[in-house]
Each structure stands twice: as structure tokens, then as C-alpha cells.
Design an enzyme around this catalytic site. Structure first.
Site, mmCIF file in Angstrom:
data_model
loop_
_atom_site.group_PDB
_atom_site.id
_atom_site.type_symbol
_atom_site.label_atom_id
_atom_site.label_comp_id
_atom_site.label_asym_id
_atom_site.label_seq_id
_atom_site.Cartn_x
_atom_site.Cartn_y
_atom_site.Cartn_z
ATOM 1 N N LYS A 58 2.431 5.889 -0.289
ATOM 2 C CA LYS A 58 1.518 5.384 0.741
ATOM 3 C C LYS A 58 1.304 6.343 1.913
ATOM 4 O O LYS A 58 0.257 6.297 2.566
ATOM 5 C CB LYS A 58 2.019 4.036 1.258
ATOM 6 C CG LYS A 58 1.900 2.886 0.271
ATOM 7 C CD LYS A 58 0.458 2.456 0.092
ATOM 8 C CE LYS A 58 0.352 1.164 -0.692
ATOM 9 N NZ LYS A 58 -1.048 0.698 -0.821
ATOM 10 N N SER A 308 5.794 4.652 -8.453
ATOM 11 C CA SER A 308 5.040 4.689 -7.198
ATOM 12 C C SER A 308 5.870 4.424 -5.959
ATOM 13 O O SER A 308 5.454 4.789 -4.850
ATOM 14 C CB SER A 308 3.877 3.693 -7.255
ATOM 15 O OG SER A 308 4.357 2.384 -7.486
#
Length: 406
Positions: A58, A308
Site C-alpha cells: 500500500k 500482498s
């Protein structure tokens, strides 16, 4: 009417983001997995964004988005809504750029994620029980104060930043044939698809959603983003009820397939990452591995699975690992009845010892009206060696005359 997004994202956008992130985002490791390679029958590599700054990809999109703001916008500050990963990405990116940040998080958000967001420099406000309520509060705050709302996935700069993962994959594994990536709102999958398909159009890209929060399959069928009535999954990082407008069109046009995985498959994948790859990965980050476990013959190698994120709450990790062990046949819970007399429990444990079942916990029930006067019910939690061993344990108990209830 055909669905049309506000604008497209190009390879040049992703390359520009890549230059901007130099010295900011880490070029995360690409690790091979012998276990998954043997299962798939082709090389499998793990793109370790769980080792990225703030523990997830992110920071890439958040930094590109905030860096692109005008001086006036930066002076007004930024605001975001998140239960964890996006919160930390925005907080750190804003801090690095000298921008004031406010992050709305749900009431009851995991304390480690709240603490990390505060440490990265954000002003944290708690609002709402779920992220949708938190999101509305953040948007209202932006309207009231003039702060710039940083969307977690539905903005070109965010998608371009996440797409730098795709550029790194092609550099680290130029022979890749399949990339498997988790999908929530779609920002990461869309960014990776833009970068990879522009440079290597023959590479197959597979998106993975949790079955309890799979908004993309019905949206792709309808040709437009469709909101789910409810979402429920342990994978909070991809628990999104509606695809973003911009990433949806990219996923529709460039992602080859979107598959779903169950909670059992997610927990088994998390356990595998921990045991075999020595990687701490959150359930959303383990979703590509879950897809490989669910259908190992469906992927042409070399395969790259994008881990992720690794921001998993310790309490959730404990529950998920127990669930994963159960799904893998290595944790067995059962109830049975026996005669309530001295030595009965010792006899039962002797039977379990013979079949090499490790007893983790035992509890007695003697007051249930369904029990006979001389009966007791025992609940057992056992550590086992796999599905075949579970069958052996159950058979040994029945052969010894015990009534196994569940």
C-alpha cells in the site's frame, strides 16, 4: 449502456510511479517455493510484498498519490479510511512528504494496526463498526475540512503506484508465465495488469477473491461494478463489497481470470506460508497461494504469487492457524461419551496414546440432561498428522467401544 471508467492508466504512468518510488518503496524479494513448485509441477515464486515498508504494497500507491498533490492540497492535509494496510501506507507516505494525515479506523480495529498507524504519524479517529461506515466518515471529514481524501484503490495514481509491483516481477522473473494476485477493490491487480500486459501480453494474470467477498465475478458478468449485499471473510485486506470504477474496467479488459477461494483454503495457505516458506502473511496476502492449493493443475509455470501483505493481528493469526490445522487434518475436535467412573479418562487417553494422537485439551460435561446417570461427556482437542490419521483415531475410539458424537 456500456460501462466507461473516468480514464485509463498507461505503462508510462506506472514507469513514472516507479521512478518516484525509488528510495521510498523497497524492491521486495522474489523467493522460490519448492513445495508449491512440486505441487503445481512448475516453478513457483513468491513476490514478498509482506516484507514491504508498512508490511504491505500500500505504501506504493499512497506515496504516488500524495506526492502528486499541489502545494495547496498538501497544506490542507489528507484523510483516509482503513482497517489497517492502507491506513499505514497513507500515514507513512504523508509523514515522508511532510503532509498532515488523518486516518479513520473502525471501532475495534486490531490494536497493533492502530499503534503502527499512530507511530507512522497519523492522527487516528475511530468511527463505525465496519469499514463502509468508516469510509463515509472520512469522506464527510474531507468535505468539512478541505483535506484530500486518499482512496484505497479507485484513483489513477494509486493504481499506477501499485503497478510497480508488476514491473519488479518482470525484472526479477522475466520468464514468468502466470501471475496470481489477490483482489479486493482491484487497485493492485489493475496496476500489475497494466504494467505486465503492456510489456508481456502473453503472461496470464489471475485474480483471487475470498468467496465471502467476491464482488468481481458478478460485476464482470454484469459489465459494471456491482455491490454485494454483505461480505464476510477472514481476509480483511480484500474484504471489499464493490469494485472500484477505474480498476474494474482494467481488470475486465486485462485480467485473464478471477477465481474464488474458501476460508478453509485461505487458512491452509496461511499455514503453508508460515511452515514451508517461513513467511508471516495475512489471509489476504495468502489468497494467491490458496488459489494454487485449490487448483494446482490450472497454472502454467513459472508462476509468481504476490504475497500482498503481512499485517496480521496476532489473535487472528492464532485463530487462523488453528483453523488451517483443522482444514489440513492436523487438528481434530470431537466429543464422546464414557462411563463416569474412576480411571475412565485414563483408559481413554491410553487408546489415544496407542494411535499417537497428542491431546491438547480435555473438558468434561456431567450435568447435561441428555446424559444417563452414570455417563459423562468428554470434549477432546487433538493434534493429528493429517486426514488419514484423523480417520485412524476415530476408528480406534469406535473399536474401543466409545460413542463418538462429533
Amino acid at each position: 449502456m456500456e460501462y466507461r471508467p473516468p480514464r485509463t492508466i498507461t505503462l508510462d504512468d506506472v514507469r513514472g510511479a516507479h521512478k518516484m518510488l525509488s528510495g521510498i518503496a523497497r524492491v521486495t524479494a522474489m523467493e522460490s517455493s519448492r513445495h508449491l513448485s512440486a505441487l503445481v509441477g512448475a516453478p513457483v515464486h513468491l513476490k514478498c510484498e509482506n516484507l514491504q515498508r508498512t508490511g504491505s504494497f500500500k505504501i506504493r500507491g499512497a506515496y504516488v498519490r500524495i506526492a502528486g498533490l499541489s502545494p495547496e492540497q498538501r497544506a490542507a492535509g489528507v484523510v483516509a479510511a482503513s482497517a489497517g494496510n492502507h491506513a499505514q501506507g497513507v500515514a507513512l507516505a504523508a509523514s515522508l512528504l511532510g503532509v498532515r494525515s488523518t486516518v479513520f479506523m473502525p471501532v475495534g480495529a486490531p490494536l497493533p494496526k492502530v499503534a503502527a498507524t499512530l507511530e507512522y504519524g497519523a492522527n487516528v479517529r475511530h468511527h463505525g463498526a465496519v469499514v463502509d461506515e468508516t469510509l463515509r466518515a472520512a469522506i464527510a471529514y474531507a468535505e468539512e475540512t478541505g483535506a484530500v481524501f486518499i482512496h484505497p484503490f479507485d484513483h489513477p495514481d494509486i493504481i499506477a503506484g501499485q503497478g510497480t509491483v508488476g514491473l519488479e516481477i518482470l525484472e526479477q522473473c522475466p520468464e514468468v508465465r502466470t501471475i496470481v494476485v489477490g483482489i479486493g477493490g482491484g487497485g493492485l491487480a489493475a496496476g500489475v495488469a497494466v504494467a505486465v500486459k503492456a510489456l508481456r501480453p502473453g503472461v496470464r494474470i489471475v485474480g483471487v477473491q475470498a468467496a465471502g467477498a467476491a464482488a468481481y465475478p458478478p460485476s464482470l458478468a454484469a459489465g459494471r461494478p456491482v455491490a454485494l449485499d454483505a461480505v464476510a471473510t477472514m481476509a480483511d485486506g480484500i474484504m471489499v463489497g464493490r469494485p472500484g470504477d477505474i480498476p474494474f474496467a482494467i481488470v475486465r479488459d486485462l485480467v485473464d481470470e478471477v477465481v474464488t477461494v474458501s476460508e478453509d483454503q485461505l487458512s491452509s495457505a496461511l499455514l503453508l506460508c508460515l511452515e514451508r516458506a517461513k513467511m508471516v502473511v495475512e489471509p489476504a496476502g495468502a489468497s494467491p497461494v490458496a488459489a494454487l492449493l485449490a487448483a494446482p493443475d490450472a497454472f502454467e509455470g513459472p508462476v509468481v504469487a504476490v504475497l500482498s501483505g503481512g499485517n496480521v493481528d496476532p489473535l487472528l493469526m492464532q485463530r487462523t492457524l488453528r483453523h488451517g490445522m483443522s482444514a489440513a487434518g492436523r487438528y481434530l475436535s470431537l466429543r464422546l461419551r464414557l462411563t463416569d467412573r474412576p480411571g475412565a479418562l485414563a483408559t481413554l487417553l491410553g487408546v489415544l496414546s496407542v494411535v499417537d494422537a497428542n491431546v491438547l485439551d480435555v473438558s468434561h460435561v456431567r450435568t447435561d440432561p441428555r446424559l444417563g446417570l452414570t455417563e459423562a461427556e468428554v470434549e477432546l482437542h487433538l493434534e493429528t498428522k493429517g486426514p488419514e490419521h484423523c480417520v485412524t483415531v476415530g476408528g480406534a475410539l469406535r473399536e474401543a467401544g466409545y460413542m463418538v458424537i462429533a
